[in-house]
Design a protein around this motif. Structure first.
Motif, PDB file in Angstrom:
ATOM      1  N   GLU A 126      33.348  14.520 142.947  1.00  0.00           N
ATOM      2  CA  GLU A 126      33.190  13.700 141.403  1.00  0.00           C
ATOM      3  C   GLU A 126      32.254  13.744 140.759  1.00  0.00           C
ATOM      4  O   GLU A 126      32.198  13.830 139.660  1.00  0.00           O
ATOM      5  CB  GLU A 126      33.613  11.898 142.170  1.00  0.00           C
ATOM      6  CG  GLU A 126      34.386  12.099 143.226  1.00  0.00           C
ATOM      7  CD  GLU A 126      34.531  12.098 144.159  1.00  0.00           C
ATOM      8  OE1 GLU A 126      35.339  12.019 145.309  1.00  0.00           O
ATOM      9  OE2 GLU A 126      33.705  12.810 144.662  1.00  0.00           O
ATOM     10  N   GLU A 127      30.716  13.738 140.781  1.00  0.00           N
ATOM     11  CA  GLU A 127      29.873  13.812 139.740  1.00  0.00           C
ATOM     12  C   GLU A 127      30.635  15.232 139.091  1.00  0.00           C
ATOM     13  O   GLU A 127      29.945  14.937 137.873  1.00  0.00           O
ATOM     14  CB  GLU A 127      28.325  13.426 140.109  1.00  0.00           C
ATOM     15  CG  GLU A 127      27.955  12.242 140.641  1.00  0.00           C
ATOM     16  CD  GLU A 127      26.699  12.548 141.676  1.00  0.00           C
ATOM     17  OE1 GLU A 127      26.214  11.757 141.336  1.00  0.00           O
ATOM     18  OE2 GLU A 127      26.088  13.294 141.900  1.00  0.00           O
ATOM     19  N   ALA A 128      30.470  16.358 140.115  1.00  0.00           N
ATOM     20  CA  ALA A 128      30.682  17.008 139.072  1.00  0.00           C
ATOM     21  C   ALA A 128      32.464  17.479 138.084  1.00  0.00           C
ATOM     22  O   ALA A 128      31.845  18.155 137.273  1.00  0.00           O
ATOM     23  CB  ALA A 128      30.106  18.356 139.945  1.00  0.00           C
ATOM     24  N   GLU A 217      15.944  11.876 132.078  1.00  0.00           N
ATOM     25  CA  GLU A 217      17.463  12.507 132.671  1.00  0.00           C
ATOM     26  C   GLU A 217      18.651  13.148 131.614  1.00  0.00           C
ATOM     27  O   GLU A 217      17.652  13.783 130.284  1.00  0.00           O
ATOM     28  CB  GLU A 217      17.726  10.413 132.170  1.00  0.00           C
ATOM     29  CG  GLU A 217      18.756  10.197 132.431  1.00  0.00           C
ATOM     30  CD  GLU A 217      19.288   8.934 131.530  1.00  0.00           C
ATOM     31  OE1 GLU A 217      19.553   8.217 132.889  1.00  0.00           O
ATOM     32  OE2 GLU A 217      19.585   8.481 130.425  1.00  0.00           O
ATOM     33  N   VAL A 218      18.809  13.579 132.219  1.00  0.00           N
ATOM     34  CA  VAL A 218      19.642  14.905 132.122  1.00  0.00           C
ATOM     35  C   VAL A 218      21.142  14.579 131.897  1.00  0.00           C
ATOM     36  O   VAL A 218      21.797  13.498 132.910  1.00  0.00           O
ATOM     37  CB  VAL A 218      19.682  15.987 132.907  1.00  0.00           C
ATOM     38  CG1 VAL A 218      18.405  16.514 132.572  1.00  0.00           C
ATOM     39  CG2 VAL A 218      20.216  16.101 133.868  1.00  0.00           C
ATOM     40  N   ASN A 219      22.311  15.141 131.618  1.00  0.00           N
ATOM     41  CA  ASN A 219      23.617  14.318 131.132  1.00  0.00           C
ATOM     42  C   ASN A 219      23.866  15.699 131.497  1.00  0.00           C
ATOM     43  O   ASN A 219      24.612  16.929 131.379  1.00  0.00           O
ATOM     44  CB  ASN A 219      24.056  14.599 129.970  1.00  0.00           C
ATOM     45  CG  ASN A 219      23.712  12.783 128.904  1.00  0.00           C
ATOM     46  OD1 ASN A 219      23.686  11.865 129.954  1.00  0.00           O
ATOM     47  ND2 ASN A 219      22.955  13.270 127.969  1.00  0.00           N
ATOM     48  N   ILE A 220      24.888  15.717 132.963  1.00  0.00           N
ATOM     49  CA  ILE A 220      26.028  16.417 133.905  1.00  0.00           C
ATOM     50  C   ILE A 220      27.116  16.500 132.896  1.00  0.00           C
ATOM     51  O   ILE A 220      27.903  16.223 132.809  1.00  0.00           O
ATOM     52  CB  ILE A 220      25.700  16.126 134.827  1.00  0.00           C
ATOM     53  CG1 ILE A 220      24.340  16.162 135.543  1.00  0.00           C
ATOM     54  CG2 ILE A 220      26.570  17.718 135.685  1.00  0.00           C
ATOM     55  CD1 ILE A 220      23.522  17.504 135.766  1.00  0.00           C
ATOM     56  N   PRO A 221      27.825  17.022 132.240  1.00  0.00           N
ATOM     57  CA  PRO A 221      28.396  17.664 132.018  1.00  0.00           C
ATOM     58  C   PRO A 221      30.213  17.264 132.929  1.00  0.00           C
ATOM     59  O   PRO A 221      29.831  17.805 133.976  1.00  0.00           O
ATOM     60  CB  PRO A 221      29.204  18.508 130.986  1.00  0.00           C
ATOM     61  CG  PRO A 221      28.244  19.901 131.378  1.00  0.00           C
ATOM     62  CD  PRO A 221      27.546  19.081 132.048  1.00  0.00           C
ATOM     63  N   ALA A 222      31.303  16.824 132.635  1.00  0.00           N
ATOM     64  CA  ALA A 222      33.074  16.902 133.296  1.00  0.00           C
ATOM     65  C   ALA A 222      32.896  18.730 133.591  1.00  0.00           C
ATOM     66  O   ALA A 222      32.918  19.056 132.571  1.00  0.00           O
ATOM     67  CB  ALA A 222      34.037  16.334 132.717  1.00  0.00           C
ATOM     68  N   GLY A 223      33.745  18.844 134.389  1.00  0.00           N
ATOM     69  CA  GLY A 223      33.455  20.082 134.687  1.00  0.00           C
ATOM     70  C   GLY A 223      33.275  21.352 135.484  1.00  0.00           C
ATOM     71  O   GLY A 223      33.424  22.336 136.156  1.00  0.00           O
ATOM     72  N   ILE A 224      31.061  20.660 135.346  1.00  0.00           N
ATOM     73  CA  ILE A 224      30.567  22.326 136.295  1.00  0.00           C
ATOM     74  C   ILE A 224      31.050  22.376 137.393  1.00  0.00           C
ATOM     75  O   ILE A 224      31.343  21.456 137.870  1.00  0.00           O
ATOM     76  CB  ILE A 224      28.515  20.983 135.298  1.00  0.00           C
ATOM     77  CG1 ILE A 224      28.648  22.223 136.007  1.00  0.00           C
ATOM     78  CG2 ILE A 224      28.612  20.192 136.573  1.00  0.00           C
ATOM     79  CD1 ILE A 224      26.483  21.949 134.877  1.00  0.00           C
ATOM     80  N   ILE A 316      38.587  20.019 132.371  1.00  0.00           N
ATOM     81  CA  ILE A 316      37.857  21.731 131.877  1.00  0.00           C
ATOM     82  C   ILE A 316      36.725  21.441 131.229  1.00  0.00           C
ATOM     83  O   ILE A 316      36.044  20.737 130.051  1.00  0.00           O
ATOM     84  CB  ILE A 316      39.219  21.900 130.667  1.00  0.00           C
ATOM     85  CG1 ILE A 316      39.966  22.175 131.272  1.00  0.00           C
ATOM     86  CG2 ILE A 316      38.649  23.183 129.977  1.00  0.00           C
ATOM     87  CD1 ILE A 316      40.439  23.237 132.122  1.00  0.00           C
ATOM     88  N   LEU A 317      35.873  21.981 131.452  1.00  0.00           N
ATOM     89  CA  LEU A 317      34.228  22.432 131.183  1.00  0.00           C
ATOM     90  C   LEU A 317      34.134  22.312 129.527  1.00  0.00           C
ATOM     91  O   LEU A 317      34.545  23.760 128.456  1.00  0.00           O
ATOM     92  CB  LEU A 317      33.452  23.584 131.857  1.00  0.00           C
ATOM     93  CG  LEU A 317      32.053  23.192 131.714  1.00  0.00           C
ATOM     94  CD1 LEU A 317      31.046  22.073 132.388  1.00  0.00           C
ATOM     95  CD2 LEU A 317      31.181  24.420 131.798  1.00  0.00           C
ATOM     96  N   HIS A 318      33.791  21.618 128.595  1.00  0.00           N
ATOM     97  CA  HIS A 318      33.919  21.955 127.756  1.00  0.00           C
ATOM     98  C   HIS A 318      34.845  22.150 126.449  1.00  0.00           C
ATOM     99  O   HIS A 318      34.993  22.916 125.948  1.00  0.00           O
ATOM    100  CB  HIS A 318      32.367  22.513 127.172  1.00  0.00           C
ATOM    101  CG  HIS A 318      31.335  22.626 127.667  1.00  0.00           C
ATOM    102  ND1 HIS A 318      30.638  21.133 127.595  1.00  0.00           N
ATOM    103  CD2 HIS A 318      30.116  22.679 128.425  1.00  0.00           C
ATOM    104  CE1 HIS A 318      29.222  21.821 128.160  1.00  0.00           C
ATOM    105  NE2 HIS A 318      28.994  22.969 128.979  1.00  0.00           N
ATOM    106  N   GLY A 319      35.738  21.627 127.688  1.00  0.00           N
ATOM    107  CA  GLY A 319      37.397  21.381 126.795  1.00  0.00           C
ATOM    108  C   GLY A 319      38.001  20.525 126.430  1.00  0.00           C
ATOM    109  O   GLY A 319      37.742  19.459 126.901  1.00  0.00           O
TER     110      GLY A 319
END
Length: 369
Positions: A126-128, A217-224, A316-319
């Protein structure tokens, strides 16, 4: 050596010299002794052919005509690079290396970028899928706070190396089989830094950098997805002499999910149904990563039937938008039936009007007629 004909013009010789000098220049072949010797031979050949008198003797007598020990009275190669204009070298390498002859050799006293760091980071399914914020611990080189990165004791500063005058390089005259050549090498006293530290900083011991543990702290983008790499600019090791920091490369590891399997941005799930649901049809409550979705299956649904839930997959990653979810239904065969249930099933099986297709036994009988 230059690859020109005996009747080559001065311009042709000069052009060939520039081409061959670039080909064998030591800065393009660090540590390559063969290239270094070729570079010397190219320069020595040009020294002869660019001088009308030496070229005339060479055309007539070959190498002996320019060998000072051969009795022809010529200066041979003993003059090092004195037989041609050093400006030719500057023209050739000034643009290519940014500093004239020998200027392309990397100097340790100039700004140098810090090295990159690599680290794995573990995410749930779910995090990814939806992205998250993560705190990670890293160990990295940072600029020493006591000396400001100079490596010198507080209150002092590095001094210019007296042997190379701060260039980090020295020029040496070496003899070859054709005479003498000038060779540029790293200064042995300052080891190419151009500076000498007399009193080293006690904190970093003269290196200008210290090892520190940091939490970022890093921001993990949705869809990775699994095995993808995130680059965090400037989060790597500190640079030297004012150079920029390296980057941090995070390699993503996604834990497997109990229900869902990812395929690109689509999600696959296997959903078991009963024999009665398959035969009579039913409204199923299907799990998706976005929540429970109701889906109506028709009567007579066969096992391994696959249907799509549009837009219920991975963002979609970055979309924009999401992938889809594909649900495969499997009919579960009942176990531990009661006597009454068994009798009802036998009675049901005796009436084969429920199928319009030939049974396996019918097909087998037809095949052996």
């Amino acid at each position: 050596m230059l690859g020109v004909s005996k009747g080559a013009s001065a311009d042709e010789i000069k052009k060939a010299f520039r081409k061959m000098s670039k080909k064998y220049h030591p800065d393009l072949h660090p540590g390559d002794k063969e290239a270094e010797e070729k570079f010397k031979e190219v320069n020595e050949a040009y020294q002869v052919l660019s001088d009308d008198e030496k070229r005339s003797r060479y055309d007539q007598f070959g190498h002996a005509g320019v060998d000072g020990n051969a009795g022809f009275g010529g200066s041979g190669f003993g003059g090092g690079f004195g037989g041609f204009d050093m400006g030719d070298i500057g023209d050739i390498f000034g643009d290519l290396f940014g500093g004239g002859f020998g200027g392309g050799r990397a100097r340790r006293n100039g700004p140098r970028r810090g090295s990159d760091l690599s680290q794995y980071i573990s995410l749930t399914f779910e995090e990814a899928a939806f992205g998250c914020k993560k705190k990670i611990n890293i160990t990295k080189n940072e600029t020493c706070g006591d000396c400001g990165g100079t490596g010198a004791k507080r209150g002092t500063s590095p001094e210019t190396c007296p042997q190379c005058n701060g260039t980090g390089q020295i020029q040496q005259r070496r003899q070859t089989m054709f005479g003498f050549s000038n060779v540029i090498s790293e200064c042995p006293r300052c080891h190419g830094k151009g500076k000498i530290i007399k009193e080293a900083c006690s904190t970093c011991r003269g290196t200008g950098r210290v090892r520190k543990n940091k939490t970022i702290e890093v921001n993990i983008p949705a869809g990775i997805d699994d095995e993808q790499v995130m680059r965090i600019p400037g989060a790597g090791n500190a640079g030297e002499n004012g150079g920029q920091n390296g980057d941090l490369q995070l390699v993503i590891r996604v834990k497997p999910h109990d229900l869902f399997r990812r395929d690109g941005y689509d999600v696959n799930v296997v959903f078991p149904i009963t024999f009665v649901q398959a035969a009579l049809g039913a409204t199923l409550k299907v799990p998706t990563i976005h929540g429970i979705v109701e889906y109506d299956i028709p009567e007579g649904t066969q096992t391994n039937t696959r249907f799509r839930l549009k837009g219920k997959g991975i963002p979609i990653l970055h979309g924009r938008g999401n992938g889809d979810e594909y649900v495969t239904v499997t009919v579960e065969v009942p176990k531990n039936l009661s006597s009454k249930q068994k009798e009802l099933l036998k009675e049901f099986d005796e009436d084969r009007n429920y199928t319009k297709k030939k049974s396996f036994m019918d097909k087998m009988r037809d095949a052996f007629k």
